[in-house]
Design an enzyme around this catalytic site. Structure first.
Site, PDB file in Angstrom:
ATOM      1  N   LYS A 190       0.858  -1.185   0.000  1.00 18.56           N
ATOM      2  CA  LYS A 190       0.000   0.000   0.000  1.00 18.56           C
ATOM      3  C   LYS A 190       0.900   1.242   0.000  1.00 18.56           C
ATOM      4  O   LYS A 190       1.333   1.726   1.041  1.00 18.56           O
ATOM      5  CB  LYS A 190      -0.903   0.010   1.243  1.00 18.56           C
ATOM      6  N   GLU A 265       9.484   1.727  10.635  1.00 17.58           N
ATOM      7  CA  GLU A 265      10.587   2.655  10.366  1.00 17.58           C
ATOM      8  C   GLU A 265       9.972   4.034  10.332  1.00 17.58           C
ATOM      9  O   GLU A 265       9.301   4.409   9.384  1.00 17.58           O
ATOM     10  CB  GLU A 265      11.280   2.291   9.050  1.00 17.58           C
ATOM     11  N   CYS A 299      14.270  10.250   5.966  1.00 17.41           N
ATOM     12  CA  CYS A 299      14.161   9.927   7.388  1.00 17.41           C
ATOM     13  C   CYS A 299      15.506  10.021   8.096  1.00 17.41           C
ATOM     14  O   CYS A 299      15.566  10.284   9.293  1.00 17.41           O
ATOM     15  CB  CYS A 299      13.557   8.539   7.561  1.00 17.41           C
ATOM     16  N   GLU A 396      10.579  16.719  13.808  1.00 16.53           N
ATOM     17  CA  GLU A 396      11.049  16.391  12.459  1.00 16.53           C
ATOM     18  C   GLU A 396      10.425  17.368  11.472  1.00 16.53           C
ATOM     19  O   GLU A 396       9.198  17.476  11.377  1.00 16.53           O
ATOM     20  CB  GLU A 396      10.682  14.957  12.091  1.00 16.53           C
TER      21      GLU A 396
END
Length: 503
Positions: A190, A265, A299, A396
């Protein structure tokens, strides 16, 4: 009338699916169009409306899971070597299509095409690497203290659900799918509803290479519809998610209700530490690559630049000078080094974070707080005079924004680096070999570099500490994630002991 954005994307997609009238999900060798609400996409480079398609919904999940269970039995029945040969054939199919795939990825995700070419090649390498492991990952014989032969088998989980993000759709597709199918699993993939295109093509190429139809289905649509239905589907035996911590928490909670194991993750706020004895030229170049490559939408981006006080002003200026020279431009321009942010929601977040940093006392050493008048472009930005308690140092940003934080001693650098809920990556720049290894051993991060940044390869394990998630997505460790161990006991004695029962 269609916009140029729509025409460009549909043209690139039609190279692979010339007969598809609409974007849908790739299931059992066919494009299956959903019946849910419309997913409207926008061109990152212009802000114009692009392709729209209907959400897949629960119906596509039901079709895909049924196809996956059939295909997985057929796939697992092959010899390990036969599966490996198909994996190499998949890599070959991908290599044949490097330029068309790179163009499709560049248009859909807003990534510079020169970066996309490299990423397509990496995906081919991922299938080759795990194709080589297909007949070399096996169980053990255990020397148990009885008359038994005890051995283990590594068996597939069955059908796994993989949910991948918009920042690197093709790369994360290969990164997750390759080890899963190498070990005999089927996959329901997905991708982000914003970037399903290259993942749909990979599903096509996997079947073109000889894998059973339905082994890898690609589901197009929203997370709250398609992914939610997939997690609840009884065919799914494991969930793998790459994305934001907030979404990761929700996915882990949903999986826990079915006692499904997960690999997560999630985000990062990685510390890139520069000591006064570092090679300043290499460290400055490395600091720019760490945060500005991929427009900071990575990331592992080195978004916290920790610089020793004695060289702080000089070094921050070096990085800022370099940032001002980086070419920001259209994704399909070969000279573009930094493209746009992928979508407006993320663009608004990045600009809001820059504003909040300045309001908190940070200074714009490079970049601008002005909004782009066309597309979602953000200049490479360096914020100086930052302390680690500011929001820009703790949240972030996921854009081309680095915050420069001064430190005095080695101990202080380690303390600042570890003062974060994240633990995905980090780096240190120093000529002191002993110090380099001391720091590497004390930073809480799943990946750490010494005098470098962003060296990542499919052969090396990858994953995070803390809120950056758990489990590993590459290297041999990924094979353990996609298999389960069965212990088998065989009695070998002529007259085995009978500790219980009557005859």
């Amino acid at each position: 009338m269609q916009s140029n954005s729509t025409e460009n994307l549909l043209s690139a997609f039609a190279h692979f699916f010339p007969n598809a009238k609409e974007v849908g999900s790739y299931i059992n060798g066919e494009m299956v169009v959903g019946a849910g609400e419309t997913v409207q996409l926008f061109d990152p480079a212009t802000g114009e409306k692009s392709v729209a398609y209907p959400d897949g919904g629960a119906e596509v999940v039901a079709q895909a899971s049924a196809a996956a269970m059939r295909a997985q039995k057929e796939w697992w029945a092959l010899t390990h070597a036969a599966r490996g040969r198909v994996m190499f054939a998949i890599a070959n199919e991908i290599r044949k299509e490097i330029e068309p795939l790179a163009r499709l990825e560049s248009i859909a995700a807003g990534k510079p095409i020169r970066d996309c070419r490299g990423e397509v090649a990496k995906v081919a390498e991922q299938f080759e690497y795990y194709g080589g492991w297909a007949d070399k990952f096996y169980g053990d014989v255990i020397p148990v203290p009885t008359t038994h032969l005890n051995y283990t088998r590594r068996e597939p989980m069955g059908t796994v659900l993989q949910i991948t993000p918009w920042n690197a759709p093709m790369n994360t597709c290969g990164w997750q799918v390759a080890p899963a199918i190498a070990m005999g699993n089927a996959v329901l993939l997905k991708p982000s509803e914003l970037t399903p295109f290259t993942s749909l093509v990979v599903g096509l190429l996997i079947e073109r290479a000889g894998a059973p139809k339905g082994l890898v289905s690609v589901l197009s649509g929203y997370g709250h519809t398609v992914a939610q239905a997939a997690i609840a589907n009884q065919a799914i035996k494991k969930v793998v998610f790459v994305g934001s911590p907030a979404t990761g928490v929700r996915i882990a909670e949903a999986a826990a209700k079915r006692v499904l194991p997960c690999v997560l993750e999630l985000g990062g706020k990685s510390a890139n530490i520069v000591f006064e004895d570092a090679d300043k030229r290499l460290a400055a170049l490395g600091a720019q690559a760490a945060i500005f490559a991929a427009c900071g939408q990575s990331c592992v981006a080195g978004s916290r630049l920790l610089v020793q006080k004695s060289i702080y002003d000089e070094f921050v200026q070096l990085v800022a000078n370099g940032a001002n020279k980086i070419k920001v431009g259209a994704p399909l321009d070969d000279s573009t080094e930094v493209g746009p942010i992928n979508n407006k929601t993320q663009y608004d977040h990045v600009m809001k974070m820059i504003d909040s940093g300045v309001q908190a006392g940070a200074k714009l050493a490079a970049g601008s707080a002005e909004r782009s008048d066309k597309g979602y472009f953000v200049r490479p930005t360096v914020l100086s005079n930052v302390t680690n308690d500011m929001d820009v140092a703790r949240t972030e940003i996921f854009g081309p924004v680095v915050v420069a934080i001064p430190f005095g001693t080695e101990e202080e650098a380690i303390e600042i680096a570890n003062d974060s809920e994240f633990g995905l990556a980090g780096a240190v720049w120093t000529k002191d070999v002993a110090r380099a290894h001391r720091v590497a051993g004390q930073i809480n991060a799943g990946t750490f570099w010494i005098n470098g940044y962003k060296s990542i390869n499919v052969a090396s394990p990858f994953g995070g500490y803390g809120r950056s998630g758990y489990g590993r997505s590459s290297g041999v460790e990924a094979l353990y994630e996609y298999t389960q161990t069965k212990s088998i006991w065989v009695e070998t004695a002529k007259e085995p002991a009978t500790p219980f029962g009557y005859f």
